[in-house]
Design an enzyme around this catalytic site. Structure first.
Site, short mmCIF file in Angstrom:
data_model
loop_
_atom_site.label_atom_id
_atom_site.label_comp_id
_atom_site.label_asym_id
_atom_site.label_seq_id
_atom_site.Cartn_x
_atom_site.Cartn_y
_atom_site.Cartn_z
N ASP A 87 0.85 -1.19 0.00
CA ASP A 87 0.00 0.00 0.00
C ASP A 87 0.89 1.25 0.00
O ASP A 87 2.01 1.23 0.51
CB ASP A 87 -0.90 0.00 1.25
CG ASP A 87 -2.16 0.84 1.07
OD1 ASP A 87 -3.27 0.26 1.05
OD2 ASP A 87 -2.04 2.09 0.95
N ASP A 113 3.84 1.53 -4.41
CA ASP A 113 2.97 2.34 -5.25
C ASP A 113 2.76 1.57 -6.55
O ASP A 113 3.72 1.35 -7.30
CB ASP A 113 3.67 3.68 -5.54
CG ASP A 113 2.83 4.60 -6.43
OD1 ASP A 113 1.80 4.14 -6.96
OD2 ASP A 113 3.23 5.76 -6.58
N VAL A 114 1.53 1.15 -6.80
CA VAL A 114 1.29 0.30 -7.98
C VAL A 114 1.45 1.06 -9.29
O VAL A 114 1.39 0.46 -10.36
CB VAL A 114 -0.08 -0.42 -7.93
CG1 VAL A 114 -0.17 -1.35 -6.73
CG2 VAL A 114 -1.24 0.56 -7.99
N ASN A 137 -6.26 -5.22 -5.58
CA ASN A 137 -7.38 -4.46 -5.01
C ASN A 137 -7.17 -2.95 -5.05
O ASN A 137 -8.15 -2.20 -5.06
CB ASN A 137 -7.60 -4.95 -3.57
CG ASN A 137 -8.44 -3.99 -2.76
OD1 ASN A 137 -9.67 -3.97 -2.86
ND2 ASN A 137 -7.77 -3.15 -1.95
N TYR A 193 -14.09 6.00 -14.28
CA TYR A 193 -13.98 4.90 -13.31
C TYR A 193 -14.53 3.61 -13.91
O TYR A 193 -13.89 2.55 -13.82
CB TYR A 193 -14.73 5.27 -12.03
CG TYR A 193 -14.69 4.20 -10.97
CD1 TYR A 193 -13.51 3.90 -10.30
CD2 TYR A 193 -15.83 3.46 -10.66
CE1 TYR A 193 -13.47 2.91 -9.33
CE2 TYR A 193 -15.80 2.47 -9.70
CZ TYR A 193 -14.62 2.20 -9.04
OH TYR A 193 -14.58 1.21 -8.09
N THR A 250 -17.00 1.69 3.00
CA THR A 250 -15.56 1.78 3.25
C THR A 250 -15.20 3.26 3.46
O THR A 250 -16.01 4.15 3.17
CB THR A 250 -14.72 1.27 2.05
OG1 THR A 250 -14.88 2.19 0.95
CG2 THR A 250 -15.11 -0.12 1.62
P1 NAI Z 1 -10.11 2.70 0.08
O1 NAI Z 1 -9.84 4.07 -0.45
O2 NAI Z 1 -10.77 2.56 1.42
O3 NAI Z 1 -8.77 1.84 0.05
C1 NAI Z 1 -7.93 1.83 -1.08
C2 NAI Z 1 -6.51 1.51 -0.64
O4 NAI Z 1 -5.70 1.49 -1.84
C3 NAI Z 1 -5.91 2.57 0.29
O5 NAI Z 1 -5.29 1.93 1.40
C4 NAI Z 1 -4.90 3.29 -0.58
O6 NAI Z 1 -3.78 3.79 0.13
C5 NAI Z 1 -4.50 2.20 -1.56
N1 NAI Z 1 -3.94 2.75 -2.80
C6 NAI Z 1 -4.45 3.75 -3.56
N2 NAI Z 1 -3.61 4.01 -4.58
C7 NAI Z 1 -2.56 3.17 -4.46
C8 NAI Z 1 -1.36 2.98 -5.20
N3 NAI Z 1 -1.04 3.75 -6.25
N4 NAI Z 1 -0.50 2.01 -4.81
C9 NAI Z 1 -0.78 1.25 -3.71
N5 NAI Z 1 -1.89 1.39 -2.97
C10 NAI Z 1 -2.77 2.35 -3.33
O7 NAI Z 1 -11.00 2.00 -1.06
P2 NAI Z 1 -11.99 0.74 -1.05
O8 NAI Z 1 -13.37 1.26 -1.07
O9 NAI Z 1 -11.58 -0.26 -0.04
O10 NAI Z 1 -11.71 0.18 -2.53
C11 NAI Z 1 -10.82 -0.88 -2.79
C12 NAI Z 1 -11.06 -1.40 -4.19
O11 NAI Z 1 -12.42 -1.80 -4.34
C13 NAI Z 1 -10.80 -0.38 -5.30
O12 NAI Z 1 -10.18 -1.02 -6.41
C14 NAI Z 1 -12.20 0.08 -5.69
O13 NAI Z 1 -12.27 0.52 -7.02
C15 NAI Z 1 -12.98 -1.21 -5.48
N6 NAI Z 1 -14.41 -1.02 -5.28
C16 NAI Z 1 -14.88 -0.25 -4.23
C17 NAI Z 1 -16.23 -0.11 -4.05
C18 NAI Z 1 -16.81 0.69 -2.92
O14 NAI Z 1 -18.03 0.94 -2.96
N7 NAI Z 1 -16.04 1.06 -1.92
C19 NAI Z 1 -17.20 -0.74 -4.99
C20 NAI Z 1 -16.59 -1.50 -6.03
C21 NAI Z 1 -15.24 -1.63 -6.16
#
Ligand code: NAI
Length: 246
Positions: A39, A55-56, A82, A147, A182
């Site tokens: 992360d 960083d991905v 993820n 998105y 989330t």
């Molecule tokens: P979140 O914002 O709570 O967590 C995302 C995590 O990814 C964070 O810890 C962040 O630091 C990390 N991150 C962001 N950019 C990064 C990078 N360049 N390199 C490494 N880490 C990075 O988001 P959430 O809601 O848990 O989402 C996770 C996944 O689920 C995402 O791919 C999102 O598109 C997907 N998703 C989320 C939904 C929702 O309603 N929350 C619905 C459908 C899919």
């Protein structure tokens, strides 16, 4: 849902320090896996996991992170792609720069992490990749053009990767969550003029009448990562309260 154990296996969860990724990392850990959380800020990675700063959007960063994992545990069996970021707007609203920035995380992030892990996955008798797409890939949501396109790409990539690697014993599937409670969704609601009404509208959009939980998404990921789904590859599993299917 299966309750496979992951004893002796090593899992990588990108974006595992928050929300859905943290729930996935916790569940795989609870079922016996050694879990590395890659992360941007791994300081909030679940207890008992290996926090790795990564960083991905950087190939070098992802490769260094995988090196850390393999020098710690010597193997990689499960990759959960993820990490993702959001974007709002129509095609008129987002600039080319926005498109490149979000695509770089949501799509190329999957590519970079998978590419770095593949040599290790080929050595695993239980290799599985699970990508986190979204219902936005197919649902036609308003104000989510960019998105949705990135998540559609993740779904297509899942099928293509499954075809490329099935004969190497590597399965590739994705989950398509609906709206999940989330920190990301909390941030979106915080910026709404009426957060309570907006939350109720998001819940009502899903036929089962509530937001999805991160644990429900984690359960689907654990199923697709585990031996119980050993004949399943190239599929998308919706976790959306019926939004896509009813
Ligand atoms: P979140 O914002 O709570 O967590 C995302 C995590 O990814 C964070 O810890 C962040 O630091 C990390 N991150 C962001 N950019 C990064 C990078 N360049 N390199 C490494 N880490 C990075 O988001 P959430 O809601 O848990 O989402 C996770 C996944 O689920 C995402 O791919 C999102 O598109 C997907 N998703 C989320 C939904 C929702 O309603 N929350 C619905 C459908 C899919």
């Amino acid at each position: 849902m299966s309750s496979d154990t992951f004893d002796g296996l090593v899992a990588i969860v990108t974006g595992g320090a928050s929300g859905i990724g943290a729930a996935i990392a916790s569940m795989l850990r609870d079922r016996g896996a050694d879990v590395a959380v890659l992360d941007l800020d791994p300081s909030t990675a679940p207890e008992g996991t290996l926090p790795v700063t990564a960083d991905v959007t950087s190939d070098a960063s992802v490769r260094a992170a995988i090196d850390t994992v393999t020098s710690t545990w010597g193997r990689v069996d499960i990759v959960v792609n993820n990490a993702g970021i959001g974007a709002q707007g129509t095609v008129e609203d987002n600039s080319d720069e926005d498109w490149h920035r979000v695509y770089d995380v949501n799509v190329l992030g999957v590519v970079r992490t998978t590419r770095a892990a593949l040599p290790y996955l080929r050595l695993s008798p239980s290799a599985a990749i699970v990508n986190v797409s979204s219902i936005a890939a197919t649902a036609g949501l308003q104000q989510r053009a960019l998105y949705s396109a990135t998540k559609g790409a993740v779904q297509s990539l899942t099928v293509a990767m499954a075809a490329d690697h099935v004969r190497e014993g590597i399965r590739v599937n994705c989950v398509n969550p609906g709206t999940v409670a989330t920190p990301w969704v909390d941030r979106l609601l915080d910026s709404a003029t009426d957060p309570a009404a907006e939350r109720a509208a998001l819940a009502a959009r899903q036929p089962h009448g509530r937001l999805v939980t991160a644990e429900e998404v984690a359960g689907a990921v654990a199923y697709l990562a585990g031996r119980g789904s050993g004949s399943t590859t190239g599929t998308s599993l919706a976790v959306d309260g019926g939004m896509s299917g009813l």
